[in-house]
Design a protein around this motif. Sequence first.
Motif, PDB file in Angstrom:
ATOM      1  N   LEU A 178       0.900  -1.023  -0.055  1.00  0.00           N
ATOM      2  CA  LEU A 178      -0.062   0.255   0.006  1.00  0.00           C
ATOM      3  C   LEU A 178       0.691   1.172  -0.047  1.00  0.00           C
ATOM      4  N   SER A 179       0.459   2.341  -0.610  1.00  0.00           N
ATOM      5  CA  SER A 179       1.407   3.535  -0.836  1.00  0.00           C
ATOM      6  C   SER A 179       0.520   4.756  -0.731  1.00  0.00           C
ATOM      7  N   VAL A 180       1.130   5.843   0.024  1.00  0.00           N
ATOM      8  CA  VAL A 180       0.468   7.219  -0.168  1.00  0.00           C
ATOM      9  C   VAL A 180       1.736   8.211  -0.162  1.00  0.00           C
ATOM     10  N   GLY A 181       1.805   8.795  -1.321  1.00  0.00           N
ATOM     11  CA  GLY A 181       2.949   9.375  -1.613  1.00  0.00           C
ATOM     12  C   GLY A 181       3.888   8.730  -1.743  1.00  0.00           C
ATOM     13  N   ASN A 182       5.061   9.140  -1.177  1.00  0.00           N
ATOM     14  CA  ASN A 182       6.437   8.487  -1.450  1.00  0.00           C
ATOM     15  C   ASN A 182       6.328   7.183  -0.375  1.00  0.00           C
ATOM     16  N   VAL A 183       5.321   7.394   0.495  1.00  0.00           N
ATOM     17  CA  VAL A 183       5.560   6.255   1.623  1.00  0.00           C
ATOM     18  C   VAL A 183       5.020   5.027   1.289  1.00  0.00           C
ATOM     19  N   LYS A 184       5.609   3.783   1.356  1.00  0.00           N
ATOM     20  CA  LYS A 184       4.896   2.493   1.100  1.00  0.00           C
ATOM     21  C   LYS A 184       5.182   1.440   1.972  1.00  0.00           C
ATOM     22  N   ILE A 185       4.190   0.814   2.149  1.00  0.00           N
ATOM     23  CA  ILE A 185       4.322  -0.373   3.270  1.00  0.00           C
ATOM     24  C   ILE A 185       4.163  -1.798   2.467  1.00  0.00           C
ATOM     25  N   ASP A 186       4.782  -2.835   2.965  1.00  0.00           N
ATOM     26  CA  ASP A 186       4.583  -3.890   2.516  1.00  0.00           C
ATOM     27  C   ASP A 186       4.129  -4.922   3.550  1.00  0.00           C
ATOM     28  N   THR A 187       2.892  -5.387   3.565  1.00  0.00           N
ATOM     29  CA  THR A 187       2.263  -5.917   4.766  1.00  0.00           C
ATOM     30  C   THR A 187       2.682  -7.348   4.777  1.00  0.00           C
ATOM     31  N   ALA A 188       3.172  -7.955   3.910  1.00  0.00           N
ATOM     32  CA  ALA A 188       3.582  -9.420   4.156  1.00  0.00           C
ATOM     33  C   ALA A 188       5.118  -9.277   5.034  1.00  0.00           C
ATOM     34  N   SER A 189       5.941  -8.393   4.523  1.00  0.00           N
ATOM     35  CA  SER A 189       7.235  -8.385   5.049  1.00  0.00           C
ATOM     36  C   SER A 189       7.283  -7.493   6.326  1.00  0.00           C
ATOM     37  N   LYS A 190       6.248  -6.852   6.593  1.00  0.00           N
ATOM     38  CA  LYS A 190       6.105  -6.072   7.547  1.00  0.00           C
ATOM     39  C   LYS A 190       7.324  -4.624   7.767  1.00  0.00           C
ATOM     40  N   ARG A 191       7.603  -4.239   6.349  1.00  0.00           N
ATOM     41  CA  ARG A 191       8.635  -3.027   6.186  1.00  0.00           C
ATOM     42  C   ARG A 191       7.936  -1.891   5.663  1.00  0.00           C
ATOM     43  N   ALA A 192       8.423  -0.736   5.836  1.00  0.00           N
ATOM     44  CA  ALA A 192       8.130   0.395   5.513  1.00  0.00           C
ATOM     45  C   ALA A 192       9.090   1.291   4.673  1.00  0.00           C
ATOM     46  N   TYR A 193       8.874   1.775   3.727  1.00  0.00           N
ATOM     47  CA  TYR A 193       9.776   2.413   2.771  1.00  0.00           C
ATOM     48  C   TYR A 193       9.522   3.901   2.623  1.00  0.00           C
ATOM     49  N   VAL A 194      10.302   4.810   2.345  1.00  0.00           N
ATOM     50  CA  VAL A 194      10.030   6.129   1.963  1.00  0.00           C
ATOM     51  C   VAL A 194      10.850   6.414   0.796  1.00  0.00           C
ATOM     52  N   ASP A 195      10.445   6.326  -0.487  1.00  0.00           N
ATOM     53  CA  ASP A 195      11.277   6.518  -1.886  1.00  0.00           C
ATOM     54  C   ASP A 195      12.160   5.164  -1.887  1.00  0.00           C
ATOM     55  N   ASP A 196      11.623   3.850  -1.444  1.00  0.00           N
ATOM     56  CA  ASP A 196      12.624   2.769  -1.475  1.00  0.00           C
ATOM     57  C   ASP A 196      13.614   2.634  -0.416  1.00  0.00           C
ATOM     58  N   VAL A 197      13.470   3.631   0.453  1.00  0.00           N
ATOM     59  CA  VAL A 197      14.497   3.475   1.705  1.00  0.00           C
ATOM     60  C   VAL A 197      13.848   3.088   2.821  1.00  0.00           C
ATOM     61  N   ASP A 198      14.347   1.817   3.465  1.00  0.00           N
ATOM     62  CA  ASP A 198      13.631   0.983   4.546  1.00  0.00           C
ATOM     63  C   ASP A 198      13.410   2.006   5.483  1.00  0.00           C
ATOM     64  N   MET A 199      12.487   2.349   6.239  1.00  0.00           N
ATOM     65  CA  MET A 199      12.198   3.110   7.266  1.00  0.00           C
ATOM     66  C   MET A 199      12.744   2.667   8.537  1.00  0.00           C
ATOM     67  N   GLY A 200      13.073   1.338   8.923  1.00  0.00           N
ATOM     68  CA  GLY A 200      13.581   0.697   9.840  1.00  0.00           C
ATOM     69  C   GLY A 200      12.714   0.713  11.223  1.00  0.00           C
ATOM     70  N   LEU A 201      11.175   0.424  10.901  1.00  0.00           N
ATOM     71  CA  LEU A 201      10.344   0.594  11.794  1.00  0.00           C
ATOM     72  C   LEU A 201      10.142  -0.808  12.923  1.00  0.00           C
ATOM     73  N   ASN A 202       9.830  -0.672  14.071  1.00  0.00           N
ATOM     74  CA  ASN A 202       9.390  -1.883  14.714  1.00  0.00           C
ATOM     75  C   ASN A 202       7.998  -2.102  14.729  1.00  0.00           C
ATOM     76  N   ILE A 203       7.674  -3.307  15.075  1.00  0.00           N
ATOM     77  CA  ILE A 203       6.355  -3.879  14.737  1.00  0.00           C
ATOM     78  C   ILE A 203       5.111  -2.746  15.051  1.00  0.00           C
ATOM     79  N   LYS A 204       5.357  -2.125  16.237  1.00  0.00           N
ATOM     80  CA  LYS A 204       4.094  -1.446  16.726  1.00  0.00           C
ATOM     81  C   LYS A 204       4.238  -0.079  15.813  1.00  0.00           C
ATOM     82  N   GLU A 205       5.475   0.499  15.296  1.00  0.00           N
ATOM     83  CA  GLU A 205       5.413   1.580  14.523  1.00  0.00           C
ATOM     84  C   GLU A 205       4.995   1.205  13.180  1.00  0.00           C
TER      85      GLU A 205
END
Length: 224
Positions: free
Chosen positions: A128-155
């Motif tokens: 799913l994405s909004v603007g430059n922010v994209k999340i991958d619900t399968a791997s639980k990772r989030a990206y801004v312009d393809d840079v991994d945001m390094g979020l923990n699971i709650k974030e």
Amino acid sequence: MYNILLVEDEAGIQFANKAHLERSGGYTVRTAMNLAEARQSITESVPDLIVLDIMLPDGSGLDFLNELRQAGNNLPILLLTALSEADDQVKGLRAGGNDYLTKPYDNSVLIARIESALRTASKIPVSLSVGNVKIDTASKRAYVDDVDMGLNIKEFSLLEQFIQHPEQMLTTSGLYEKVWGQKMIKDNTALKTAISRLRAKLSELDAGYTITFSKGEGYYFEQV
Ligand code: CA
């Protein structure tokens, strides 16, 4: 072929359900008699769906459901309960159960509910994405312009809520219930901390979006 984990302590029901599912041709079934076996089973192999009895000899199936959801595991879970009280059904659905069946039930109904839960789960978009922010619900990772945001699971789970509802008000208690899987306690420091870290990461990576707080209302995910 789908892999089902059937958690049921009544041997007769477990045997009948397993036989019926396997005879139907679409499923392989692993079984667990209690919570300890269920926990062990998912560390060995992750099923496509769990059929989970609530009343188990070493605890409540709802605890196992909570553990899975808090670990960010979204696999579909169909709850079985002998209790017809609406209270337990509501508790189960609030805790993140996808559906429930009240015992006694017909085996053909069990299969229909399993099919329905699997169908719904497969429709949930993985990315799913909004603007430059994209999340991958399968791997639980989030990206801004393809840079991994390094979020923990709650974030990550918070961001997932925001991305599904951009520019919409999300209440503090609603967010807490969705992400922590339980009713908000008085002290919501954990939520505040997670939001401020998420906000800092969005800013650091120039996401173009931020989280704003409107007193007495809740949070908004909106363009900077
Ligand atoms: Ca039981």
